[in-house]
Write an enzyme that holds these catalytic residues in place. Structure first.
Site, PDB file in Angstrom:
ATOM      1  N   ASN A 202      -0.730   2.648  -2.934  1.00  0.00           N
ATOM      2  CA  ASN A 202      -1.613   1.633  -2.335  1.00  0.00           C
ATOM      3  C   ASN A 202      -2.886   2.311  -1.844  1.00  0.00           C
ATOM      4  OD1 ASN A 202      -1.251   2.365   0.574  1.00  0.00           O
ATOM      5  ND2 ASN A 202       0.871   1.841   0.103  1.00  0.00           N
ATOM      6  N   ASP A 272       7.120  -1.178   0.123  1.00  0.00           N
ATOM      7  CA  ASP A 272       8.362  -1.904   0.403  1.00  0.00           C
ATOM      8  C   ASP A 272       9.373  -1.722  -0.736  1.00  0.00           C
ATOM      9  OD1 ASP A 272       7.703  -2.935   2.917  1.00  0.00           O
ATOM     10  OD2 ASP A 272       6.454  -4.496   2.010  1.00  0.00           O
ATOM     11  N   LYS A 282       7.728  11.925 -19.099  1.00  0.00           N
ATOM     12  CA  LYS A 282       6.730  10.864 -19.270  1.00  0.00           C
ATOM     13  C   LYS A 282       7.297   9.796 -20.210  1.00  0.00           C
ATOM     14  CE  LYS A 282       1.962  10.233 -20.783  1.00  0.00           C
ATOM     15  NZ  LYS A 282       1.924   9.892 -22.187  1.00  0.00           N
ATOM     16  N   PHE A 318       2.616  -1.096  13.262  1.00  0.00           N
ATOM     17  CA  PHE A 318       1.385  -1.734  12.816  1.00  0.00           C
ATOM     18  C   PHE A 318       1.743  -2.981  12.020  1.00  0.00           C
ATOM     19  CE2 PHE A 318      -2.728   0.548  13.214  1.00  0.00           C
ATOM     20  CZ  PHE A 318      -2.300   1.513  14.111  1.00  0.00           C
ATOM     21  N   LYS A 332       7.510  -9.642  14.332  1.00  0.00           N
ATOM     22  CA  LYS A 332       7.845  -8.254  13.961  1.00  0.00           C
ATOM     23  C   LYS A 332       8.157  -7.408  15.192  1.00  0.00           C
ATOM     24  CE  LYS A 332       5.460  -7.812   9.771  1.00  0.00           C
ATOM     25  NZ  LYS A 332       4.251  -7.481   9.054  1.00  0.00           N
ATOM     26  N   LYS A 336      11.900  -5.878  15.266  1.00  0.00           N
ATOM     27  CA  LYS A 336      12.065  -4.439  15.048  1.00  0.00           C
ATOM     28  C   LYS A 336      12.221  -3.668  16.361  1.00  0.00           C
ATOM     29  CE  LYS A 336       9.725  -4.616  10.575  1.00  0.00           C
ATOM     30  NZ  LYS A 336       8.914  -3.927   9.574  1.00  0.00           N
TER      31      LYS A 336
HETATM   32  N1  CTP Z   1       7.050   0.104   7.819  1.00  0.00           N
HETATM   33  C1  CTP Z   1       7.982   1.124   7.740  1.00  0.00           C
HETATM   34  N2  CTP Z   1       8.807   1.212   6.675  1.00  0.00           N
HETATM   35  C2  CTP Z   1       8.713   0.313   5.672  1.00  0.00           C
HETATM   36  C3  CTP Z   1       7.775  -0.734   5.726  1.00  0.00           C
HETATM   37  C4  CTP Z   1       6.951  -0.799   6.821  1.00  0.00           C
HETATM   38  O1  CTP Z   1       8.052   1.943   8.657  1.00  0.00           O
HETATM   39  N3  CTP Z   1       9.526   0.436   4.621  1.00  0.00           N
HETATM   40  C5  CTP Z   1       6.205  -0.004   9.011  1.00  0.00           C
HETATM   41  C6  CTP Z   1       4.745   0.257   8.826  1.00  0.00           C
HETATM   42  O2  CTP Z   1       4.418   1.620   9.016  1.00  0.00           O
HETATM   43  C7  CTP Z   1       4.130  -0.626   9.906  1.00  0.00           C
HETATM   44  C8  CTP Z   1       5.093  -1.795  10.007  1.00  0.00           C
HETATM   45  O3  CTP Z   1       6.306  -1.335   9.433  1.00  0.00           O
HETATM   46  O4  CTP Z   1       4.138   0.020  11.157  1.00  0.00           O
HETATM   47  C9  CTP Z   1       4.663  -3.073   9.395  1.00  0.00           C
HETATM   48  O5  CTP Z   1       4.750  -3.069   8.037  1.00  0.00           O
HETATM   49  P1  CTP Z   1       4.564  -4.409   7.182  1.00  0.00           P
HETATM   50  O6  CTP Z   1       4.671  -4.016   5.756  1.00  0.00           O
HETATM   51  O7  CTP Z   1       3.374  -5.155   7.613  1.00  0.00           O
HETATM   52  O8  CTP Z   1       5.767  -5.257   7.676  1.00  0.00           O
HETATM   53  P2  CTP Z   1       7.088  -5.725   7.020  1.00  0.00           P
HETATM   54  O9  CTP Z   1       8.100  -5.617   8.080  1.00  0.00           O
HETATM   55  O10 CTP Z   1       7.316  -4.994   5.744  1.00  0.00           O
HETATM   56  O11 CTP Z   1       6.891  -7.254   6.814  1.00  0.00           O
HETATM   57  P3  CTP Z   1       6.163  -8.109   5.659  1.00  0.00           P
HETATM   58  O12 CTP Z   1       6.097  -7.277   4.425  1.00  0.00           O
HETATM   59  O13 CTP Z   1       7.030  -9.276   5.579  1.00  0.00           O
HETATM   60  O14 CTP Z   1       4.807  -8.426   6.234  1.00  0.00           O
END
Ligand code: CTP
Length: 390
Positions: A202, A272, A282, A318, A332, A336
């Site tokens: 990303n 995610d 490859k 975040f 969240k 969490k």
């Molecule tokens: N985060 C993490 N590990 C993951 C995904 C996210 O530690 N596998 C942490 C990020 O570093 C950030 C927070 O979770 O501090 C929020 O991530 P975000 O992707 O916005 O939230 P999600 O819980 O994945 O929710 P959604 O995708 O539904 O918005």
């Protein structure tokens, strides 16, 4: 920054024009708001001349809504001097003049107060209780200093000097109340391997996470910085950098380090999902056909640390939201088990991925809410650290 300087009725009000002059010299835009008593010690003409803007001192002068437009204009409110009276009023939610009304309207924005009063007044349990209340709401205090007081005695109660207040404005209070100990920070993107030459990634640059690590180290913490792939380097010697690539590697490093830490700020943009199969060679094209990648979910590092959290440890996440921002971020925060969540809105120009600036809202589990101005990521990091650190 756009700063409102609020002046209340203490003898140190005569130093307020000097503070305004210093802030202007540093490039800030300044407007003044004063109580009627403050104008016994300094004058409207002086404040309007040094600030270059009309003084706000009468709640009803322009239809009674000036406190709202000044709140919308200002990014920071500095009350110097802050008498026992204004401190008590804010702590009790009283708004009976222009400045106290503006202070209540500023409840989600940065406020700095420089108390000034006689040392016995400062020591009064009511004043101390009010100070603790303000601190708990995220109001930053500078001073009071020790020294000669207007009443001829000496002790704690002198307003901090204008130079000290201006410095506090510029460092956004990177001075914790107690030692920070060891903190974990995650930063950057993660790369999820498809094969030996390709990955899913990303656009996260890691700048926010590195700025947080620097701000924590500057405030005295030992920092364990777990970062995904980025070209950035940490400059502070109290930062230990752990470079990882994938979400699972970040998970292993973060869960291993967290039990030895006093707090953690997870700013990494963790993928995610990852490809279910990761080839060590490859992958070759398969004729003219398309290709389907099956993805499986990665572990949620933040949620896992939320389950590991012990009393006394702080956990900050975040959230990058596009819709129903506050509601989603609050969800969240609870789900969490976080102490704070820092919300980035993708709708804000100049905030988010890749850019050097950011604008955030910090939500606390205690219901507190603090909005930052659009600032450099370094300044936002300082504000976050000074808000979430104990
Ligand atoms: N985060 C993490 N590990 C993951 C995904 C996210 O530690 N596998 C942490 C990020 O570093 C950030 C927070 O979770 O501090 C929020 O991530 P975000 O992707 O916005 O939230 P999600 O819980 O994945 O929710 P959604 O995708 O539904 O918005």
């Amino acid at each position: 920054m756009r700063i409102v300087v609020g002046i209340t009725g203490g003898i140190a009000a005569y130093k307020a024009p000097e503070l305004v002059r210093l802030l202007k010299k540093q490039g800030h835009e300044v407007r003044c708001a004063a109580t009627a008593h403050a104008l016994e010690f300094t004058t409207r003409a002086t404040l309007e001349t040094v600030s270059g803007a009309p003084l706000y001192s009468d709640l009803f002068a322009s239809g009674g809504t000036e406190h709202i437009s000044l709140k919308d204009w200002g990014e920071l409110l500095v009350v110097a001097p802050a008498t026992a009276n204004i401190i008590g009023k804010v702590a009790s939610g009283i708004a009976d003049d222009a400045l106290s009304t503006l202070l209540l309207a500023f409840s989600h924005k940065l406020v700095i107060m420089a108390p000034a009063m006689n040392s016995d007044m400062w020591a009064h349990p009511a004043v101390q209780r009010n100070i603790e209340t303000l601190r708990g709401w995220g109001i930053r205090l500078v001073g009071p200093a020790e020294g000669e007081l207007a009443c001829g005695t000496s002790g704690t109660g002198r307003m901090a000097e204008p130079e000290t207040i201006a410095e506090a404005v510029n460092s956004l209070f990177l001075i914790p109340h107690s030692p920070l100990g060891r903190w974990l920070v995650t930063a950057g993107p993660t790369y999820e391997k498809i094969d030996s030459v390709r990955f899913i990634g990303n656009y996260s640059s890691g700048k926010m996470g590195f700025a947080l690590a620097e701000a924590l180290a500057e405030a005295g913490a030992e920092v364990e910085l777990v970062t995904g792939p980025t070209h950035l380097n940490a400059t502070h010697q109290r930062i230990n950098v752990h470079r990882v690539e994938s979400a699972r590697e970040m998970y292993a490093a973060a869960t291993g380090l967290f039990p030895q830490c006093n707090g953690a700020i997870l700013s990494a943009a963790v993928a995610d999902y990852r490809p279910a199969e990761q080839a060590d060679h490859k992958l070759k094209k398969q004729g003219d056909q398309g290709m389907t990648l099956t993805l499986v979910q990665n572990p949620d590092i933040l949620a896992t640390l939320g389950t590991m959290k012990q009393p006394g440890q702080r956990l900050v996440g975040f959230a990058l939201e596009t819709d129903n921002e506050l509601q989603n971020a609050e969800g969240k925060l609870k789900r969490k088990n976080l102490d704070y969540i820092v919300m980035n809105s993708l709708r804000e120009a100049g905030a988010g991925f890749g850019v050097d600036t950011n604008k955030v809202t910090i939500l606390g589990a205690d219901g507190s809410r603090m909005e930052s101005p659009l600032m450099s990521k370094q300044e936002v990091a300082r504000m976050i650290v000074s808000t979430v650190a104990p």
